[in-house]
Design a protein around this motif. Structure first.
Motif, mmCIF file in Angstrom:
data_model
loop_
_atom_site.group_PDB
_atom_site.id
_atom_site.type_symbol
_atom_site.label_atom_id
_atom_site.label_comp_id
_atom_site.label_asym_id
_atom_site.label_seq_id
_atom_site.Cartn_x
_atom_site.Cartn_y
_atom_site.Cartn_z
ATOM 1 N N CYS B 42 -20.893 37.015 29.294
ATOM 2 C CA CYS B 42 -20.167 37.625 30.772
ATOM 3 C C CYS B 42 -20.922 37.675 31.925
ATOM 4 O O CYS B 42 -22.194 37.018 31.978
ATOM 5 C CB CYS B 42 -19.943 38.740 30.466
ATOM 6 N N GLY B 43 -19.886 37.871 33.223
ATOM 7 C CA GLY B 43 -20.193 37.793 34.124
ATOM 8 C C GLY B 43 -19.519 37.116 35.570
ATOM 9 O O GLY B 43 -18.747 36.139 34.919
ATOM 10 N N SER B 47 -22.390 32.738 37.695
ATOM 11 C CA SER B 47 -23.380 33.491 37.122
ATOM 12 C C SER B 47 -24.396 32.516 36.148
ATOM 13 O O SER B 47 -24.704 33.191 36.019
ATOM 14 C CB SER B 47 -22.699 34.408 36.873
ATOM 15 N N LYS B 49 -22.353 30.502 33.402
ATOM 16 C CA LYS B 49 -22.187 30.807 31.853
ATOM 17 C C LYS B 49 -21.565 29.451 31.422
ATOM 18 O O LYS B 49 -22.347 29.361 30.141
ATOM 19 C CB LYS B 49 -20.336 31.922 32.095
ATOM 20 N N HIS B 205 -14.463 36.301 31.775
ATOM 21 C CA HIS B 205 -14.849 37.644 32.399
ATOM 22 C C HIS B 205 -13.855 38.620 31.784
ATOM 23 O O HIS B 205 -13.485 39.158 32.959
ATOM 24 C CB HIS B 205 -15.493 37.545 33.416
ATOM 25 N N MET B 210 -14.489 40.581 26.325
ATOM 26 C CA MET B 210 -15.981 41.547 25.943
ATOM 27 C C MET B 210 -15.292 42.638 25.101
ATOM 28 O O MET B 210 -16.276 43.380 23.870
ATOM 29 C CB MET B 210 -15.832 41.864 27.665
ATOM 30 N N ILE B 216 -22.401 40.974 23.465
ATOM 31 C CA ILE B 216 -21.794 40.575 25.078
ATOM 32 C C ILE B 216 -23.824 40.303 25.893
ATOM 33 O O ILE B 216 -24.426 41.201 26.318
ATOM 34 C CB ILE B 216 -21.892 41.442 26.069
ATOM 35 N N ARG B 218 -25.159 39.696 29.025
ATOM 36 C CA ARG B 218 -24.262 39.711 31.062
ATOM 37 C C ARG B 218 -24.906 38.747 31.930
ATOM 38 O O ARG B 218 -26.456 38.795 31.918
ATOM 39 C CB ARG B 218 -24.436 40.882 31.024
ATOM 40 N N HIS B 220 -26.053 36.678 35.759
ATOM 41 C CA HIS B 220 -25.924 37.019 37.063
ATOM 42 C C HIS B 220 -27.006 36.620 37.975
ATOM 43 O O HIS B 220 -28.113 36.300 38.222
ATOM 44 C CB HIS B 220 -26.818 38.561 37.861
ATOM 45 N N GLU B 225 -28.826 39.992 32.379
ATOM 46 C CA GLU B 225 -28.819 40.757 33.051
ATOM 47 C C GLU B 225 -29.034 42.204 31.886
ATOM 48 O O GLU B 225 -30.001 42.917 32.078
ATOM 49 C CB GLU B 225 -27.582 40.848 33.632
ATOM 50 N N SER B 226 -28.217 41.802 31.066
ATOM 51 C CA SER B 226 -28.587 42.439 30.113
ATOM 52 C C SER B 226 -28.069 41.888 28.479
ATOM 53 O O SER B 226 -27.283 41.063 28.613
ATOM 54 C CB SER B 226 -28.042 43.426 30.120
ATOM 55 N N ASP B 227 -28.425 42.623 27.423
ATOM 56 C CA ASP B 227 -28.391 41.405 26.255
ATOM 57 C C ASP B 227 -27.992 42.625 25.055
ATOM 58 O O ASP B 227 -28.779 43.267 24.954
ATOM 59 C CB ASP B 227 -28.897 40.349 25.655
#
Lengths: 406, 231
Positions: B42-43, B47, B49, B205, B210, B216, B218, B220, B225-227
């Motif tokens: 996502c993003g 970003s 993807k 997105h 999601m 997920i 993410r 950026h 940014e996050s997993d």
């Protein structure tokens, strides 16, 4: 099979463009087939006029006769040579030549007197069937002569008119006699048309006081597809001590023109097809650019570059195949028509000649496998060459860019 | 490298030149995708993807770092081998369906199988079964322009999974369909994942994707940014 299936559907996808491209290729192919068969007809006609109306395939002369055509330079044993030639399977006829003046009324013209061996000449040439007016020489009428069409015009004579020949005989006496015009020939060649005066060999011998020998032996191969050089060599062996030349050596200009005909044809094909190549290139480039995304997808899912090239080539192949059928059918049909009916050029080309050989006023096509195959094969070659760039372009498309192409 | 990781990215980066500027589309990414995963990348737009999917799918090569697919470093393979891997081991579902317009639904779904040289009979059995599974029974002979967006995307999914790939890469698969179709397509892919064990990696997105993803990642500006993993 899969490639052909996709290609066939792609071909019909933009059928307007396919129609225009195929029609243009087909038209070019048709024109080239017609051109090739008309050229073949013209060249064959010229060869026929040169060989079958006058020269024969091979000629035998006494040494130096051709450089200096003297009445006394004869082949001493023509009957032995003739018999041997016949034994070897050749057709052959003796000929006699003399020069003098022909007159009718107040008009006179220089003539080449031709003494013809009536019993054999018709096996060698078709001159006896090339009569424009009146008829060919007959054994029963030794005072009858046949003359060239321009000579008839110069002398102002027609069938049944009399003309006087004056010349010098072999014994130094004056050779002169009165003859009746029995026939006027169609156009054969400049020499015959302007000065040819044909008579029976017996009448010639009597007039010119030449009881023995012959100035020329004209030879024809029984099968004209056999090797001319080999036949010439065989004939030379039969007539040792004589000069033996084939028609290509006797008329090198015509032979060269015929030799160059194939090259001329290929040059014409290339010039005409260059325009077609541009059209095919443009059409296939448009096809590729329109389908960049689709081709990118195909590559993304695993289609290899050569398979993409095959697809573009398969689409081209189908269009060229259709164009070839159009070209073949229409080209053959019209060539056949002109083979039978000819194009009447009598008002434009009556009496025209090239290389000293008469051009038939009725221009007939002559359709051969080559005159159909060469334009079609070249159509494929040119189309395949012109599609190489679009095909490579399609094959090297980067799927990642193509997929996002707008 | 662990055996059960289908995809592994090791410090993978992808830079593009845009005029005088260098754009870092993907910047030092490292993560694994395992068999049976149902993962969403996502993003926001830009970003990275889609670039990540392109790198994993062998459609693009990393500027630096490594991308492994079933243990093979894609960067070391020839174009021909990558092409064969895309054909045999990866299923693609694109945002704009991207079916071949001159082929029917059946032919589109069977296309990659025929490239693989699968026999006609096996191809017929597999494609018929898949089309039934994705709910296109009876529409086999329709061409893309005779189908709705949702139906076309189902054909794309059928084409992607019929070869039994190691992973299906789905780039914004719901972006061009309405809500009802999006839900239906996601339900279909979720079911294929659950029942048949098909591994999915989405770039999206779309919140609906999601919501269904079990993991997920993410992104950026090309970085993670996050997993997050959900059970």
């Amino acid at each position: 099979m899969r490639t052909l299936k996709i290609a066939s559907r792609n071909v019909f996808r933009n059928w307007h463009r396919t129609l225009v491209t195929t029609a243009a290729m087909g038209f070019a192919g048709f024109i080239m087939i017609l051109f090739a068969s008309l050229m073949e007809g013209l060249l064959q006609g010229s060869e026929r006029n040169a060989v079958s109306m006058d020269l024969g395939d091979i000629q035998i002369h006494a040494p130096d006769y051709r450089e200096d055509p003297d009445l006394y330079k004869v082949i001493s044993d023509p009957d032995r040579i003739l018999a041997d030639l016949k034994k070897a399977g050749f057709h052959a006829a003796k000929r006699l030549y003399g020069f003098g003046l022909a007159a009718s009324g107040a008009t006179s013209a220089g003539v080449q007197l031709r003494g013809i061996d009536l019993s054999n000449e018709s096996d060698v040439t078709q001159i006896n069937r090339h009569v424009l007016k009146g008829k060919w020489l007959e054994e029963s009428d030794p005072s009858g002569v046949v003359i060239g069409r321009k000579l008839a015009r110069t002398l102002g004579v027609d069938i049944g008119d009399e003309l006087i020949f004056v010349g010098q005989a072999t014994d130094g006496s004056m050779a002169n006699d009165i003859y009746t015009v029995k026939g006027i020939l169609k156009s054969v060649g400049e020499e015959v048309d302007r000065a040819g005066l044909y008579m029976q060999d017996s009448a010639f011998r009597e007039l010119m006081v030449l009881p023995e020998g012959a100035h020329e032996i004209a030879v024809m191969r029984p099968d004209r597809s056999t090797d001319l050089i080999a036949a010439t060599s065989k004939v030379a062996d039969i007539a040792p001590g004589c000069e033996t030349l084939n028609w290509r050596e006797l008329m090198p200009v015509i032979a060269r023109i015929l030799d160059l005909a194939d090259s001329q044809m290929i040059i014409m094909v290339i010039i005409t097809y260059t325009a077609v190549a541009m059209l095919v290139l443009n059409a296939m480039l448009m096809t590729v650019f329109e389908r960049i995304r689709e081709l990118g997808i195909m590559k993304a899912v695993g289609v290899k570059p050569w398979q993409i090239m095959m697809l573009v080539y398969a689409e081209t192949f189908m269009q060229v195949l259709a164009a070839s059928i159009i070209a073949g059918v229409s080209g053959i049909a019209l060539s056949r028509y002109f083979e039978h009916n000819g194009i009447d050029l009598s008002s434009l080309a009556e009496g025209a000649s090239f290389g000293g050989v008469a051009v038939d006023p009725i221009w007939r096509a002559h359709l051969t496998a080559e005159s159909v195959a060469v334009p079609i094969v070249f159509l494929f070659i040119i189309a395949f060459l012109s599609v190489l760039y679009p095909a490579i372009k399609a094959a090297v498309i980067q799927p990642v860019r193509a997929i996002h192409h707008r | 490298m662990e055996d059960h990781a289908i995809v592994r990215l090791e410090d993978a980066s992808k830079y593009y030149r845009q005029g005088q500027m260098e754009v870092h589309a993907v910047d030092g990414l490292s993560f694994d995708i395992h068999k049976g995963d149902f993962t969403a990348l996502c993003g926001p737009s830009g970003s990275g993807k889609t670039t990540v999917l392109n790198l994993i799918g062998g459609l693009d090569v990393p500027t630096s770092g490594k991308v492994f697919l079933e243990g093979r470093d894609i960067g070391l393979l020839s174009r021909s081998k990558i092409s064969a891997i895309r054909r045999d081991r990866i299923g693609f579902v694109f945002q704009a369906y991207n079916l071949i317009p001159v082929m029917t639904a059946y032919e589109n779904a069977a296309f990659v199988l025929s490239l693989q040289g699968v026999s006609d009979r096996e191809c017929r059995d597999r494609v018929t079964a898949i089309l039934k599974e994705v709910g296109l029974e009876g529409l086999e002979n329709r061409r893309p322009d005779e189908m709705s967006g949702g139906q076309q995307q189902r054909v794309a999914i059928a084409r992607a999974i019929v070869t039994r790939p190691a992973i299906v890469l789905a780039d914004e698969p719901t972006a061009n369909v309405d809500s009802a179709n999006a839900d239906s397509l996601l339900g279909l892919m979720e079911r294929l994942n659950r029942e048949s064990g098909v591994t999915f990696l989405f770039s999206t997105h779309d919140q609906r994707v999601m919501d269904r993803a079990r993991r997920i990642i993410r992104l950026h500006d090309g970085r993670i940014e996050s997993d997050e993993v959900f059970n």
